[in-house]
Design a protein around this motif. Sequence first.
Motif, PDB file in Angstrom:
ATOM      1  N   THR A  36      31.622  25.025  15.579  1.00 42.28           N
ATOM      2  CA  THR A  36      32.949  24.853  16.177  1.00 42.28           C
ATOM      3  C   THR A  36      32.960  25.309  17.630  1.00 42.28           C
ATOM      4  O   THR A  36      33.505  24.622  18.509  1.00 42.28           O
ATOM      5  CB  THR A  36      33.997  25.646  15.371  1.00 42.28           C
ATOM      6  N   LEU A  37      32.363  26.477  17.897  1.00 42.92           N
ATOM      7  CA  LEU A  37      32.298  26.988  19.265  1.00 42.92           C
ATOM      8  C   LEU A  37      31.498  26.060  20.167  1.00 42.92           C
ATOM      9  O   LEU A  37      31.866  25.836  21.338  1.00 42.92           O
ATOM     10  CB  LEU A  37      31.687  28.391  19.268  1.00 42.92           C
ATOM     11  N   SER A  38      30.401  25.531  19.640  1.00 48.37           N
ATOM     12  CA  SER A  38      29.583  24.606  20.426  1.00 48.37           C
ATOM     13  C   SER A  38      30.373  23.365  20.812  1.00 48.37           C
ATOM     14  O   SER A  38      30.236  22.845  21.926  1.00 48.37           O
ATOM     15  CB  SER A  38      28.333  24.204  19.636  1.00 48.37           C
ATOM     16  N   PHE A  39      31.191  22.887  19.890  1.00 42.59           N
ATOM     17  CA  PHE A  39      32.018  21.709  20.175  1.00 42.59           C
ATOM     18  C   PHE A  39      33.092  22.025  21.214  1.00 42.59           C
ATOM     19  O   PHE A  39      33.300  21.262  22.168  1.00 42.59           O
ATOM     20  CB  PHE A  39      32.662  21.211  18.875  1.00 42.59           C
ATOM     21  N   LEU A  40      33.777  23.147  21.039  1.00 41.71           N
ATOM     22  CA  LEU A  40      34.878  23.487  21.934  1.00 41.71           C
ATOM     23  C   LEU A  40      34.416  23.768  23.361  1.00 41.71           C
ATOM     24  O   LEU A  40      35.103  23.428  24.330  1.00 41.71           O
ATOM     25  CB  LEU A  40      35.631  24.703  21.384  1.00 41.71           C
ATOM     26  N   PHE A  41      33.260  24.409  23.492  1.00 41.66           N
ATOM     27  CA  PHE A  41      32.766  24.777  24.814  1.00 41.66           C
ATOM     28  C   PHE A  41      31.662  23.848  25.313  1.00 41.66           C
ATOM     29  O   PHE A  41      31.004  24.137  26.303  1.00 41.66           O
ATOM     30  CB  PHE A  41      32.259  26.223  24.792  1.00 41.66           C
ATOM     31  N   GLN A  42      31.486  22.731  24.618  1.00 39.32           N
ATOM     32  CA  GLN A  42      30.518  21.717  25.033  1.00 39.32           C
ATOM     33  C   GLN A  42      29.117  22.304  25.239  1.00 39.32           C
ATOM     34  O   GLN A  42      28.448  22.049  26.238  1.00 39.32           O
ATOM     35  CB  GLN A  42      30.994  21.030  26.318  1.00 39.32           C
ATOM     36  N   ILE A  43      28.694  23.118  24.267  1.00 37.60           N
ATOM     37  CA  ILE A  43      27.360  23.716  24.286  1.00 37.60           C
ATOM     38  C   ILE A  43      26.413  22.807  23.519  1.00 37.60           C
ATOM     39  O   ILE A  43      26.733  22.329  22.429  1.00 37.60           O
ATOM     40  CB  ILE A  43      27.369  25.124  23.645  1.00 37.60           C
ATOM     41  N   ASP A  44      25.250  22.575  24.085  1.00 40.81           N
ATOM     42  CA  ASP A  44      24.284  21.676  23.464  1.00 40.81           C
ATOM     43  C   ASP A  44      23.577  22.378  22.306  1.00 40.81           C
ATOM     44  O   ASP A  44      22.800  23.315  22.527  1.00 40.81           O
ATOM     45  CB  ASP A  44      23.256  21.211  24.502  1.00 40.81           C
ATOM     46  N   GLY A  45      23.832  21.934  21.105  1.00 38.47           N
ATOM     47  CA  GLY A  45      23.160  22.492  19.940  1.00 38.47           C
ATOM     48  C   GLY A  45      23.856  23.725  19.388  1.00 38.47           C
ATOM     49  O   GLY A  45      24.838  24.228  19.941  1.00 38.47           O
ATOM     50  N   ASN A  46      23.342  24.206  18.262  1.00 38.80           N
ATOM     51  CA  ASN A  46      23.871  25.390  17.590  1.00 38.80           C
ATOM     52  C   ASN A  46      22.884  26.538  17.769  1.00 38.80           C
ATOM     53  O   ASN A  46      21.709  26.423  17.418  1.00 38.80           O
ATOM     54  CB  ASN A  46      24.082  25.084  16.103  1.00 38.80           C
ATOM     55  N   PHE A  47      23.363  27.652  18.316  1.00 43.19           N
ATOM     56  CA  PHE A  47      22.492  28.793  18.604  1.00 43.19           C
ATOM     57  C   PHE A  47      21.717  29.253  17.370  1.00 43.19           C
ATOM     58  O   PHE A  47      20.511  29.495  17.434  1.00 43.19           O
ATOM     59  CB  PHE A  47      23.321  29.953  19.155  1.00 43.19           C
ATOM     60  N   ILE A  48      22.403  29.380  16.223  1.00 41.58           N
ATOM     61  CA  ILE A  48      21.756  29.877  15.010  1.00 41.58           C
ATOM     62  C   ILE A  48      20.683  28.906  14.529  1.00 41.58           C
ATOM     63  O   ILE A  48      19.567  29.310  14.196  1.00 41.58           O
ATOM     64  CB  ILE A  48      22.812  30.115  13.904  1.00 41.58           C
ATOM     65  N   VAL A  49      21.015  27.615  14.510  1.00 43.12           N
ATOM     66  CA  VAL A  49      20.046  26.612  14.061  1.00 43.12           C
ATOM     67  C   VAL A  49      18.855  26.554  15.014  1.00 43.12           C
ATOM     68  O   VAL A  49      17.700  26.484  14.589  1.00 43.12           O
ATOM     69  CB  VAL A  49      20.716  25.229  13.940  1.00 43.12           C
ATOM     70  N   ASN A  50      19.124  26.583  16.319  1.00 45.90           N
ATOM     71  CA  ASN A  50      18.051  26.481  17.314  1.00 45.90           C
ATOM     72  C   ASN A  50      17.065  27.629  17.248  1.00 45.90           C
ATOM     73  O   ASN A  50      15.857  27.439  17.442  1.00 45.90           O
ATOM     74  CB  ASN A  50      18.652  26.395  18.721  1.00 45.90           C
ATOM     75  N   TRP A  51      17.559  28.827  16.976  1.00 45.45           N
ATOM     76  CA  TRP A  51      16.711  30.011  17.061  1.00 45.45           C
ATOM     77  C   TRP A  51      16.179  30.498  15.714  1.00 45.45           C
ATOM     78  O   TRP A  51      15.286  31.335  15.672  1.00 45.45           O
ATOM     79  CB  TRP A  51      17.459  31.151  17.761  1.00 45.45           C
TER      80      TRP A  51
END
Length: 285
Positions: A36-51
């Motif tokens: 949800t945060l990634s969508f709202l702030f237009q962040i590429d990808g999900n921090f938890i999934v990426n790391w």
Amino acid sequence: MNWLTHLYQNYLSRSIVEKIIIINVVVFILTYLFNTLSFLFQIDGNFIVNWFSLQPDFELLLYRPWTIISYGFLHVGFFHILFNMLVLYYFGNLFLDFFNHKQFLVYFLLGIMGGGFVYMISYNYLPGLKTQESLLLGASAGVMAVVIGISSYIPHYSMRFRFIGNVKLLYIAVVLVVLDVVQIPTGNAGGHLAHLGGSLIGLTMTKYFDQGLGLIRWVEQLMSKREKKPLKTVYKNSQKKAYQKRETKSEEQHRIDSILDKISKSGYDTLTKEEKDYLFNAGKK
């Protein structure tokens, strides 16, 4: 802060199976919050999934060594985590009837690691997968290690299903493994290969359990330096000292082995009350 203390104490009172399930659910919720945060702030990808997910790049694993385990606590959707946690709950609690909580943790974590390595090796060396992009997440490899581990330990133990009736663990294990094999070409090849890696760990750990005691004891020492008690493999026993006075260790183990053989051949329900009581009393800490 009292409610946090209450939640923490409630968590500590749970069995190891329930603790693993709670951790998976919490991480699942956090993952979707980050979505949800990634969508709202237009962040590429999900921090938890990426790391914390596992990728087939061995070089990347050197920089993120935790991912060989952390991927096993991530899930991609509601039904993904629901199925894994339901299977883990039922088979995990059955597992704890014959093994202790530290042995469960060893099976589960080694299953995740084994599944991860099979996934990485497959995507690096198998021609049909080398060109595909992939990301691995999910507790399935650890769950399969527990399922196959207990199924190979008591293959003729039956579980009752409402619309099917009694089904032996041996048949359940075979069906699950066959399904993974035949579904590799149809999609989610990495996931199915990881399942097979976890299954192999569970089978190997049970088949060579006596030879693997050293490894399990070493892991136990890492988890708790204070406890240096002998490893138990059967039901917990509140009267251990009394049993040690009445018969030698070898005699007790011989009788336990004969009871376990009977369970393996004809199921737990065929035991007499005396045998059930003996088995219950013979392994409790």
